[in-house]
Scaffold this motif. Structure first.
Motif, mmCIF file in Angstrom:
data_model
loop_
_atom_site.group_PDB
_atom_site.id
_atom_site.type_symbol
_atom_site.label_atom_id
_atom_site.label_comp_id
_atom_site.label_asym_id
_atom_site.label_seq_id
_atom_site.Cartn_x
_atom_site.Cartn_y
_atom_site.Cartn_z
ATOM 1 N N THR A 120 0.849 -1.201 0.000
ATOM 2 C CA THR A 120 0.000 0.000 0.000
ATOM 3 C C THR A 120 0.884 1.251 0.000
ATOM 4 O OG1 THR A 120 -0.042 0.099 2.408
ATOM 5 C CG2 THR A 120 -1.834 -1.125 1.331
ATOM 6 N N VAL A 121 0.268 2.361 -0.363
ATOM 7 C CA VAL A 121 0.964 3.651 -0.368
ATOM 8 C C VAL A 121 1.481 3.961 1.045
ATOM 9 C CG1 VAL A 121 0.541 6.144 -0.582
ATOM 10 C CG2 VAL A 121 -0.265 4.566 -2.369
ATOM 11 N N GLY A 122 0.644 3.689 2.052
ATOM 12 C CA GLY A 122 1.039 3.961 3.442
ATOM 13 C C GLY A 122 2.269 3.172 3.850
ATOM 14 N N ARG A 123 2.296 1.889 3.500
ATOM 15 C CA ARG A 123 3.446 1.031 3.847
ATOM 16 C C ARG A 123 4.733 1.569 3.207
ATOM 17 N NH1 ARG A 123 4.725 -4.836 3.937
ATOM 18 N NH2 ARG A 123 6.976 -4.787 4.161
ATOM 19 N N ALA A 144 3.408 10.372 7.462
ATOM 20 C CA ALA A 144 2.992 10.022 6.094
ATOM 21 C C ALA A 144 1.745 10.812 5.700
ATOM 22 C CB ALA A 144 2.733 8.524 5.980
ATOM 23 N N LEU A 145 0.802 10.921 6.622
ATOM 24 C CA LEU A 145 -0.422 11.695 6.364
ATOM 25 C C LEU A 145 -0.096 13.158 6.103
ATOM 26 C CD1 LEU A 145 -3.415 10.803 8.716
ATOM 27 C CD2 LEU A 145 -3.459 11.227 6.277
ATOM 28 N N GLU A 146 0.811 13.676 6.936
ATOM 29 C CA GLU A 146 1.248 15.071 6.804
ATOM 30 C C GLU A 146 1.893 15.298 5.421
ATOM 31 O OE1 GLU A 146 4.775 17.432 8.983
ATOM 32 O OE2 GLU A 146 3.620 16.126 10.307
ATOM 33 N N LEU A 147 2.713 14.332 4.991
ATOM 34 C CA LEU A 147 3.380 14.434 3.684
ATOM 35 C C LEU A 147 2.361 14.442 2.544
ATOM 36 C CD1 LEU A 147 6.312 11.981 4.367
ATOM 37 C CD2 LEU A 147 6.633 14.327 3.585
ATOM 38 N N LEU A 148 1.361 13.561 2.637
ATOM 39 C CA LEU A 148 0.349 13.505 1.576
ATOM 40 C C LEU A 148 -0.439 14.811 1.509
ATOM 41 C CD1 LEU A 148 -1.081 9.863 1.711
ATOM 42 C CD2 LEU A 148 0.617 10.807 0.166
ATOM 43 N N GLU A 155 -8.206 13.516 -0.112
ATOM 44 C CA GLU A 155 -8.567 12.392 0.771
ATOM 45 C C GLU A 155 -7.341 11.564 1.182
ATOM 46 O OE1 GLU A 155 -12.366 10.344 -0.644
ATOM 47 O OE2 GLU A 155 -11.620 11.248 -2.488
ATOM 48 N N PRO A 156 -6.350 12.194 1.847
ATOM 49 C CA PRO A 156 -5.096 11.477 2.142
ATOM 50 C C PRO A 156 -5.279 10.237 3.017
ATOM 51 C CG PRO A 156 -5.159 13.605 3.270
ATOM 52 C CD PRO A 156 -6.304 13.583 2.325
ATOM 53 N N GLU A 157 -6.251 10.289 3.976
ATOM 54 C CA GLU A 157 -6.446 9.122 4.870
ATOM 55 C C GLU A 157 -6.795 7.869 4.053
ATOM 56 O OE1 GLU A 157 -7.246 12.811 7.159
ATOM 57 O OE2 GLU A 157 -7.990 12.050 5.254
#
Length: 610
Positions: A120-123, A144-148, A155-157
Motif C-alpha cells: 500500500t501507499v502507506g506502507r 505520512a499523512l502530513e506528507l500527503l 482524501e489522504p487518509e
C-alpha cells in the motif's frame, strides 16, 4: 566562523567520467563533467536523450553500478548532515544505503516503476521513516499523512490504504515526491519528474517542489529536456551534450544570451504557446524551416473528409459476485466535429478526459455506444468486421509509445511491409521498393531496414510508426500523443515531417495531445475536452486567442512559458478536482448544447461539471 554547510556547496561533481562495458567495447556515458549544487538552489541539467544527464544523477546516488556502469574517474563530494564532506565515489554500498533516501532523495521519471505494486501507499511511505529515522509505526503514519497533505493529495487518509494502481499518474507522482521528501533530504534529485504528466498536474507539481525547496532549504538537481520547465524551476542551468557540459550559467543568462550553438538550437526548437498570436497565420506551418527550404502554410481544402456526430462511448464497470455491469465509465459523451481534407483537428485535455477513447472509437478499435462516423461517403458505424478491415486502409493510427506498438523480434523492413502484404496493395519486388520509398519519406537511411526496434532511438522508432501508418496511403491518420515522449528537437523534426507529408499527400490528421504549444503549431481547428465532452471547439486562432470556456482558460494558464521572467506561482493555479466519470446505469446524460460565439467557434452551454 561559517560552518561547511553554508560555506560550501551541498554537492559537488568534479571531473566525473562514467563508462559502460558492452559487447562492442567501452561506451562513455559521461566524459568529463563538473558542477556544484548549493543549499536552497535548483540546478537544472538539460539535454536530449543520451546526453548523459540521468547517468550523472545515478552516479551521484551510486546506483549506476546496478545499471552496468562504472565510475571511471572524478569525485562526487557531498556535505553530510553529520560528518562533513565525503566523497561518495569512495563509499561502500552499505554506507550508501544510509545516505540514499535519508540525505539524498530521488524522484524517478516513471512513478509506476518507482512504487512497489504489492504494498500500500502507506506502507511504502512509512518504510523510509522507520528505517532511517527510527520512528514508531504510529509516528511514521502521522508523518505520512502530513506528507500527503503537503503534496496536496485529496482524501489522504483513504490513500494510505490504497495500492499504486488505484491512483492516477499525477497522484502516483505526488506519492513518489512525498517519499523523496519524507526524511527531509539535504539534496533532492528529480529525474524528468513531470515528463508524462498533463500540463495542469505538471504545473501543480512544479509549484509544489518549488515551495518545498523554499521551506526546507533542500538543494535540488532537476533533470529535464523541457525548456519551459527549466524556465519555471531553475536558478542555474547546466547544458549537456554527448556526455559533456557545454554551457552553464544563471537561468536568465542561458535563455536571453545563450553562448553555445547547441543551447541556441535547443531553445529555438521549443514551441512556445502564443508565438502564433497576432500573426495573421490561419494555417499551421512547419516549426522551423531548414535554410534551404521555404516555409509554406498548409491551407488544406474545404471538402469534408470525416464527420463525427453525437459520438458516445461508455465502458462497463463490473462488480458483485456474478461480475455484472453495475455502472458505466462515460468516456466519450455526445461528441461532434468535422475534419476537412488535408487539415488537422486537435483534441486537447487532461488524462482521462476521453480524447484517446474518442480517437479509438472513430477507428472502431473500441466500439462506440452510439453516434455517426462518416469517412467520405462511407458509414463507418454500419460496417461489418470484414468491411471494417477493408476500410482501415483509409484510416490509420500512430500510437503514443512506438516501442509498444512495434514487435521487438521482427526487423523494421518486415514491420513496415506487413500492412502492404496483408492488404496485397503491392506484390513481388514492388513491396521492397515501396518500403524503401517509405524509409526515404520519413528520412531514415535505408540501411536501417535490417535493424530491430531496440537499435533505434525514440524519435527514430516514431518515424517507423509513421512509415507504417503511411504504407496503405490512408486519407485519415489519428495521431495519439505521438510526440509527447520525445525530446524537444526530435519532437520538432517529427512534427515537421508530419506536416510535410500532409502538404505533399493531402493527409488529414486527428491530432490528440495534452501539449498546448504543439497543438497551437499544427492545428487548423482545436477541440478542448473535459470529462468526455468537447467544451470548446473552433479555429485555432479563436480558441487560443479568445478562449471562452472557464476550463480552456484554466488549461492555458497552466502551460509553463519558456521565459524565466514569467514564472507561475502556486496561487495562479487554482484547479478544481476532476469529478468521477463513473455513473450508475440509470444515469441520463444531458445532450451537448453549444453557443456559437464567433464564426465556427462553439462553447458548451450544458453543465460540464467544471
Amino acid at each position: 566562523m561559517l560552518d561547511t554547510a553554508q560555506a560550501g556547496p551541498i554537492a559537488r561533481i568534479e571531473k566525473l567520467r562514467v563508462e559502460f562495458e558492452t559487447k562492442d567495447g567501452t561506451v562513455v556515458g559521461v566524459e568529463d563533467v563538473s558542477f556544484d549544487i548549493n543549499s536552497g538552489e535548483t540546478v537544472c541539467v538539460v539535454g536530449e536523450s543520451g546526453s548523459g544527464k540521468s547517468v550523472s544523477s545515478l552516479a551521484l546516488m551510486r546506483l549506476i553500478e546496478y545499471g552496468g556502469g562504472d565510475i571511471a574517474g572524478g569525485r562526487l563530494l557531498f556535505d553530510r548532515t553529520q560528518g562533513g564532506v565525503t566523497d561518495l565515489a569512495d563509499e561502500d554500498q552499505t554506507r550508501m544505503r544510509g545516505i540514499r533516501g535519508n540525505e539524498i532523495g530521488m524522484i524517478f521519471q516513471e512513478p509506476m516503476t518507482a512504487l512497489n505494486p504489492v504494498f500500500t501507499v502507506g506502507r511504502q511511505l512509512t518504510e523510509g521513516l522507520r528505517v532511517h529515522r527510527g520512528m514508531s509505526k504510529k509516528e511514521a503514519e502521522e508523518r505520512a499523512l502530513e506528507l500527503l497533505r503537503e503534496v496536496r493529495i485529496p482524501e489522504p487518509e483513504r490513500r494510505l490504504s490504497q495500492y499504486p494502481h488505484e491512483l492516477s499518474g499525477g497522484m502516483r507522482q505526488r506519492v513518489v515526491i512525498a517519499m523523496a521528501m519524507a526524511c527531509k533530504p539535504r539534496l533532492l534529485i528529480a529525474d524528468e519528474p513531470t515528463t508524462a504528466l498533463d500540463v495542469t498536474i505538471q504545473a501543480e507539481i512544479l509549484a509544489l517542489m518549488d515551495r518545498l525547496k523554499r521551506e526546507t532549504g533542500t538543494a535540488v538537481m532537476f533533470i529535464t529536456h523541457d525548456m519551459a520547465v527549466v524556465a519555471q524551476m531553475a536558478d542555474r542551468v547546466v547544458v549537456m551534450f554527448r556526455g559533456n557540459k557545454v554551457e552553464e550559467g544563471p537561468v536568465e543568462q542561458i535563455f536571453e544570451n545563450p553562448q553555445h550553438a547547441y543551447t541556441r538550437a535547443l531553445l529555438a526548437a521549443v514551441p512556445k504557446l502564443g508565438e502564433m498570436t497576432g500573426k495573421d497565420l490561419p494555417e499551421p506551418m512547419k516549426l522551423f524551416g531548414r535554410a534551404d527550404q521555404k516555409i509554406e502554410p498548409i491551407p488544406g481544402s474545404d471538402e469534408v473528409l470525416l464527420t463525427v456526430e453525437n459520438l458516445t462511448t461508455r465502458f462497463p464497470v463490473k462488480g458483485g459476485f456474478f461480475r455484472r455491469t453495475v455502472a458505466q465509465v462515460h468516456a466519450v459523451e455526445d461528441v461532434s466535429f468535422r475534419i476537412q481534407k488535408g487539415q488537422t483537428v486537435s483534441l486537447v485535455g487532461e488524462s482521462g478526459c476521453g480524447k484517446s477513447s474518442a480517437g479509438r472509437s472513430i477507428l472502431r478499435l473500441v466500439e462506440p455506444q452510439s453516434g455517426k462516423i462518416q469517412l467520405g461517403d462511407m458509414d463507418v458505424m454500419a460496417l461489418s468486421q470484414s468491411e471494417l478491415r477493408e476500410a482501415r486502409r483509409e484510416m490509420q493510427m500512430i500510437f503514443q509509445d512506438p516501442f509498444a506498438s512495434l514487435n521487438p523480434q521482427i526487423q523494421l523492413v518486415d514491420q513496415v511491409a506487413e500492412p502492404i502484404n496483408n492488404y496485397k496493395t503491392e506484390t513481388g519486388a514492388a513491396v521492397m521498393d515501396k518500403v524503401a520509398d517509405l524509409f526515404d519519406r520519413v528520412e531514415l537511411p535505408r540501411s536501417f531496414m535490417r535493424r530491430f526496434p531496440h537499435e533505434l532511438s525514440g524519435g527514430q522508432r516514431q518515424r517507423i510508426a509513421i512509415a507504417r501508418a503511411l504504407a496503405l496511403n490512408p486519407r485519415l491518420i489519428v495521431s495519439d500523443e505521438a510526440v509527447s515522449a520525445l525530446d524537444v528537437s526530435v519532437q520538432a523534426q517529427v512534427l515537421n515531417l508530419m506536416m510535410e507529408l500532409q502538404a505533399e499527400l493531402g493527409l488529414s490528421y486527428l491530432f490528440i495531445s495534452h501539449d498546448m504549444a504543439v497543438v497551437e503549431r499544427v492545428s487548423h481547428k482545436v477541440g478542448v475536452m473535459y470529462l468526455g465532452r468537447i467544451v470548446e471547439m473552433g479555429p485555432r486562432r479563436a480558441v487560443f486567442e479568445d478562449p471562452q470556456h472557464p476550463y480552456t482558460r484554466a488549461l492555458m494558464k497552466a502551460v509553463p512559458i519558456a521565459d524565466p521572467r514569467k514564472r507561475k506561482s502556486e496561487k495562479d493555479l487554482n484547479f478544481k478536482p476532476i469529478p468521477s466519470p463513473i455513473h450508475g446505469l440509470d444515469y441520463e446524460a444531458e445532450p451537448s448544447r453549444y453557443n456559437e460565439v464567433s464564426p465556427e467557434h462553439f462553447v458548451l452551454t450544458t453543465d460540464s461539471g467544471y
